[in-house]
Each structure stands twice: as structure tokens, then as C-alpha cells.
Design an enzyme around this catalytic site. Sequence first.
Site, mmCIF file in Angstrom:
data_model
loop_
_atom_site.group_PDB
_atom_site.id
_atom_site.type_symbol
_atom_site.label_atom_id
_atom_site.label_comp_id
_atom_site.label_asym_id
_atom_site.label_seq_id
_atom_site.Cartn_x
_atom_site.Cartn_y
_atom_site.Cartn_z
ATOM 1 N N ALA A 1 16.724 12.911 29.115
ATOM 2 C CA ALA A 1 16.913 14.075 28.385
ATOM 3 C C ALA A 1 17.411 14.051 26.812
ATOM 4 C CB ALA A 1 17.906 15.048 29.124
ATOM 5 N N ARG A 2 16.979 12.715 26.154
ATOM 6 C CA ARG A 2 17.317 12.645 24.815
ATOM 7 C C ARG A 2 18.971 12.613 24.700
ATOM 8 N NH1 ARG A 2 12.715 15.390 24.569
ATOM 9 N NH2 ARG A 2 11.000 13.907 23.947
ATOM 10 N N LEU A 3 19.655 12.317 25.797
ATOM 11 C CA LEU A 3 21.135 12.282 25.392
ATOM 12 C C LEU A 3 21.501 10.809 25.103
ATOM 13 C CD1 LEU A 3 22.120 14.452 28.583
ATOM 14 C CD2 LEU A 3 21.906 15.201 26.326
#
Length: 209
Positions: A186-188
Amino acid sequence: MVNTLNLYGLSEEFGNEDTPIPLFKAWLAEAKITEINNPTAFALATVDVTGQPSVRMLLLKGMKENGFVFYTNMNSRKADDLQANQRASICFHWKSLQRQIRISGSVSQIAEKEADAYFETRDYDSQIGAWASLQSSTMEQRSEFDERLSNFRTKYPEGSTVPRPPHWSGWVLIPNEVEFWLNAPARLHERLVYKAQADGTWGQSLLYP
Ligand SMILES: Cc1cc2nc3c(=O)[nH]c(=O)nc-3n(C[C@H](O)[C@H](O)[C@H](O)COP(=O)(O)O)c2cc1C
């Protein structure tokens, strides 16, 4: 499974080093196992006298006093840029590891002797190519280059010692900032940046993704 975290709460891939070079070397060593080719490839960004940035891929050919060494034609566009502005930035991206390392710093030319020693290790065709290529200059026809290759093969026959062309040498980039980036769902993503301090030590900070 419980992940082991480093001191900053990052994944264990970040280790717990006080300086960036050991971590760079550890990640590169992993990339050498996992990448399908050219694990030492990186993008080099330079800026010309008008402020125009330019980027291209190169191969890392070694480390010298914690600097990053690469070789090229000294009449090329990148060399023109670096002669005018020694500040540069490089970026490694390993798809197989989903990691990136971004490095900024200043370049200087390596010693003639070191360039000679590295040039000697190159295979014959690469040595001839270094003589024949007027890297980044325009040519009318590809045959022009073929003719130059043929002329230099005659001048320096295979088996003889091919000297290093005066226009071919190396640069070393001494970093003042090194950022490690690790992909997360989740692009974290996780990011750790080392910055050189005035007293010669390295500071560390985490960055939001
Ligand atoms: C994977 C890869 C590795 C490369 N390695 C080098 C290198 O080590 N040295 C070099 O001069 N050019 C290398 N090149 C070619 C450069 O990307 C570039 O085309 C050339 O150096 C001319 O750049 P310039 O016009 O900005 O000077 C490589 C290209 C690729 C795709």
C-alpha cells in the site's frame, strides 16, 4: 511471523549501522544474488552550466575511500557536466529486492594510475571501443564508427597491450547523503536517510514514505 525491527522500528533489512556504506554494501551483495543482470547499474544525474539536469545509467566499478567509482569517456556529455559542476546524484534500483538507494555528493577524477589499472582489466573489445567511440558526439553513419573500430584494431592488435585512451578515465563520487528505501504494501514504504555532519559523523533520520 514477527518481524525483527531495527533501532528505529524499521524492518531488519535496514540493520543498525552508524554509517551508510556497510548497509550499501550489504544491499548490493544481496542484489548480486537476486538481480537477473547488471546489479551494479545505477542512474547518474548531472546538471549542465545552464541548470539543465540529465540522467543516464552507468555501472559501479568499485568503492574507494567510501566513494563510488565509475568510468567513462571524458569528452562525453556527463563528463562536460561534471567538469562544470561537481555535484551529482546517483540512484540504484533493484527490482528483485524492491529497494532503492539514492546518493548525493561531489565527484572528483580518479588518479591516472588507478584508471590505467582498471583499463587493463577490461576485455580487448571494450578497450578498442574506448579508443574508437567519440562518446556522445554525433556521427553521420554507423560505418564511420565501424571504420574507427577497425583502425584501432589494426593499431592495437589483439594480444598486444592496449594503452588507456587519454580521454577515458574514472570518477569517484563522495557521498554526503545516502537514502535507503524499502518497498512496503500500500505504498507505506520505509525510508532511512544518512546525512554527513560537519564533525565527520553521519546523522540518521526516518522519512515519511
Ligand atoms: C546498464 C547500463 C550500463 C552502462 N554503463 C556505462 C558505464 O559504466 N560507462 C559509460 O560511459 N556508459 C555506460 N552506459 C551508457 C550510458 O548510459 C550513456 O549512454 C553514455 O555513457 C553516454 O552518456 P552521456 O551522453 O550522458 O555522457 C551504460 C548504459 C546502461 C543501460
